[in-house]
Design a protein around this motif. Structure first.
Motif, PDB file in Angstrom:
ATOM      1  N   ASP A 531      42.877  40.033  40.671  1.00 55.45           N
ATOM      2  CA  ASP A 531      43.721  40.952  41.453  1.00 55.45           C
ATOM      3  C   ASP A 531      45.030  41.207  40.726  1.00 55.45           C
ATOM      4  N   GLY A 559      42.281  44.781  38.247  1.00 60.61           N
ATOM      5  CA  GLY A 559      42.798  44.750  39.597  1.00 60.61           C
ATOM      6  C   GLY A 559      44.292  44.995  39.639  1.00 60.61           C
ATOM      7  N   LEU A 567      41.824  38.530  47.139  1.00 64.12           N
ATOM      8  CA  LEU A 567      42.014  39.939  47.483  1.00 64.12           C
ATOM      9  C   LEU A 567      42.690  40.017  48.844  1.00 64.12           C
ATOM     10  N   GLU A 571      45.415  45.419  48.133  1.00 62.82           N
ATOM     11  CA  GLU A 571      45.167  45.127  46.731  1.00 62.82           C
ATOM     12  C   GLU A 571      43.811  45.654  46.277  1.00 62.82           C
ATOM     13  N   ALA A 573      40.685  44.671  43.251  1.00 61.47           N
ATOM     14  CA  ALA A 573      40.251  43.520  42.452  1.00 61.47           C
ATOM     15  C   ALA A 573      38.840  43.746  41.944  1.00 61.47           C
TER      16      ALA A 573
END
Length: 682
Positions: A531, A559, A567, A571, A573
């Motif tokens: 991420d 990410g 995650l 966000e 990822a």
């Protein structure tokens, strides 16, 4: 005219520019009259606006063409990788050319061998990529060039008009071209064949190339005739089997398949396959456009069956027209096939075929994905009898009511907006079936009955009844239809169901497929979420087409988030999985990025990551996911996922032979490893 074959190099063929090829005929006839050996083809050129130059093609005329007044059907033949229109690169003109010449000598058919040559894409034998299908291509639109060639042939020769009498065929990358061009222009091509076709390449305009796989777009060949030929020893046979399975499963495609016992990537059964096209030329069903059709295009602007579509789609993507008839159609866009989210655009217009009464008003009912409700407008047919509709890039079901339109049957809305529904096996599942009444009047005595011929499907509750369904209303039948699926180990299993809908005054039958995950669905050995963080993984790298390989180190930064390996809402990822054993014997304890499947409303696939499978020569891509978690995700939600990691291998067995000759080429195999996993958002 004498048609004895002898090998001639490209420089020895007669080339006549600008389509004025007939001046070559007296020379050929003179050769026959004096007993000289005559070549069974002519190498010609014509002017192309697409390429801004003269383009070559090889022409095979039927016996007696020069002395008859008959008109003939045409087969357009597309060569393979690094070859040219002469069809001589691989065999010095000793196999394919004489077989085509023998066929045209015995049948009333014209064959045109097109040239896929793109100067900048021919950097050497293994760099010779024809038909403008490279990922970074798009400077030339080979589809538009094909239209130039087709029109040139129809204008220069005595051909029979109409889609029924136009066919495409080809080997390898030419087999891909045959399937793609006939799917792109189904109103011009009635039949298509492919010898060991390439499985996927890029199409579309410069800067927005989309990966096109025949197996994702078989509906564009509905009401067409398609034939696939596979050599048993072809090194990419697994891809051919996947293409075969997709066409064979589409009941609206007139499909044939043949496997030849042969040990190379080659065009076998040419005469028999061309006989298939002769049968198509004799099929009156191909004479006219189908009453109802589906179509997919990677172009921003396109026309098909008299319809014109224009959009400003941003980036790669497809526009899909579904069940098109005078009474309406479905429309959706996808950023990638077969399961991408809607494309991004601000403008999309559909100008219908001239099927309506000029000047007459038509009621337009649009069930759109935005808000899942009906909007109603009025459209006036133009002087040609066409309707102009302005839409967006979402999902639409359009119903048209007015002079000359038949009332539409209830429409089965897509089970999901993300591609096939993937129900868990073993437990009862409510199918998310919704029926739309697209009419301007109510439907009465509605009954839906669910059935399946698959033994792995158990219908627990299979009928739903609604006394009435108001105009523009959607009936959610999910609570009435309960199904249990049985699955075995391995990959997703395609399963088909049939929904029969009866109502006062009519009946409709809808079929749909679901993809059932394997049972058991094991957990992954180890998972890493990227991420916004950088990691180095050992990944498998193939040694080459003679088998073998080893781990190499790959460093990636993927990410966007806080980099804590979880995650979190807002966000994006990627998900990496460690495989204790991949498909290749040398692929041990390596990592792979996963394709992620989920039916959660909070999780979307933000990007379809497409990467070359290292040493593979097919154009096929390893496809994995960049996932986005909605900012509105409930804090304590748990999201079940299916993680799909693909591994591959060159299966080389040096002691296996075809007769006395050893198999020189390893088979290319691939395997999907599926895992069940959950994301805890807290």
């Amino acid at each position: 005219m004498a048609r004895c074959f002898h090998t001639l190099g490209m420089a020895e063929g007669r080339t006549v520019s600008g389509g004025h090829w007939c001046c070559a005929l007296p020379l050929l006839l003179m050769s026959a009259a004096t007993g000289a050996t005559a070549q069974p083809y002519q190498d010609l050129t014509h002017d192309s606006k697409v390429f801004g130059e003269k383009r070559h093609y090889r022409l095979f005329l039927p016996q007696g063409y020069e002395t008859s007044t008959r008109r003939y059907p045409v087969i357009f033949y597309f060569h393979g990788h690094s070859d040219r229109y002469t069809l001589e690169k691989y065999d010095d003109g000793k196999d394919t050319v004489p077989k085509i010449a023998a066929f045209t000598a015995a049948h009333e058919v014209i064959v045109v061998a097109a040239d896929g040559y793109i100067a900048g894409d021919y950097t050497g034998f293994y760099g010779g990529a024809p038909y403008a299908v490279k990922r970074d291509g798009g400077q030339y639109d080979y589809g538009e060039y094909f239209l130039e060639l087709l029109r040139h042939i129809d204008a220069s020769l005595r051909t029979l008009p109409g889609r029924r009498y136009h066919a495409t065929a080809g080997l390898s990358m030419g087999g891909f071209a045959s399937l793609y061009l006939s799917a792109r222009y189904p109103d011009l091509i009635g039949s298509a064949s492919a010898f060991n076709p390439g499985p996927e390449f890029w199409v579309g305009e410069t800067g927005r190339r989309s990966l096109w796989r025949p197996k994702d777009h078989t509906s564009s060949h509905a009401q067409s005739m398609v034939r696939l030929v596979r050599a048993s020893g072809d090194y990419i046979s697994q891809y051919h089997e996947e293409t075969r399975a997709a066409y064979a499963a589409n009941p609206r495609v007139d499909f044939e398949f043949r496997q030849d016992e042969y040990h190379r990537h080659w065009a076998t059964s040419i005469a028999e396959t061309f006989e298939f096209h002769v049968r198509a030329f004799q099929n009156p069903a191909l004479e006219t456009a189908p009453k109802q059709w589906d179509y997919t295009s990677a172009q921003r602007q396109f026309g098909v069956y008299g319809y014109s579509v224009s959009s400003d789609i941003d980036g790669p993507g497809f526009t899909l027209l579904e069940h098109v008839s005078p009474g309406g159609f479905g429309l959706r866009t996808r950023r990638w096939a077969p399961d991408g989210p809607p494309s991004v655009c601000s403008s999309l217009t559909v100008l219908t075929a001239p099927k309506y009464r000029p000047g007459a008003p038509y009621q337009v009912a649009d069930y759109g994905s935005a808000g899942r409700k009906i909007s109603r407008t009025e459209a006036i047919a133009d002087p040609a009898g066409r309707l102009l509709l302005k839409l967006d890039c979402g999902i639409h079901e359009i119903s048209l009511t007015g002079p000359g339109t038949d009332p539409q049957a209830p429409s089965l809305l897509p089970l999901t907006e993300r591609g096939p529904f993937r129900p868990p096996p073993g437990a009862p599942v409510q199918l998310p079936i919704r029926l739309l009444n697209p009419r301007t009047t109510a439907l009465s005595k509605l009954r839906a009955e669910l059935t399946s011929s698959y033994p792995t499907v158990k219908i627990l509750k299979g009928a739903a009844v609604r006394p009435t369904l108001a105009a523009g209303e959607v009936a959610d039948l999910s609570g009435d239809l309960l199904v249990q699926f049985t699955a075995g180990a391995g990959d997703f299993a395609r399963t088909r169901l049939e929904l029969t809908v009866t109502f006062e005054g009519g009946k409709a039958v809808e079929t749909f497929d679901v993809m059932v995950p394997p049972d058991p669905l094991p957990p992954p050995t180890e998972v890493v979420v990227l991420d916004g963080v950088t990691r180095t993984f050992p990944v498998f790298h193939q040694a080459g087409n003679q088998g073998g390989g080893a781990s190499i180190q790959r460093t990636v930064t993927e990410g966007a988030g806080n980099g804590n390996g979880r995650l979190e809402p807002g966000e994006t990822a990627t998900v990496w999985v460690r495989l204790p054993q991949g498909l290749d014997p040398f692929d041990k304890n390596n990592w792979c990025r996963a394709k992620v499947y989920s039916d959660s409303p909070w999780l979307t696939e933000d990007n379809d990551i497409q990467e070359d499978k290292q040493r593979e020569w097919t154009g096929a891509q390893n496809r994995t996911s960049l996932i986005r978690l909605s900012r509105n995700t409930p804090v304590e939600d748990r999201i079940p996922l299916i993680l799909d990691c693909e591994s591959w291998s060159f299966g080389f067995t040096p002691d296996v032979r075809f007769g006395a000759e050893p198999l020189y080429q390893a088979f290319q195999f691939h395997k999907h490893h599926l895992f069940g996993w959950s994301w805890a958002t807290k």
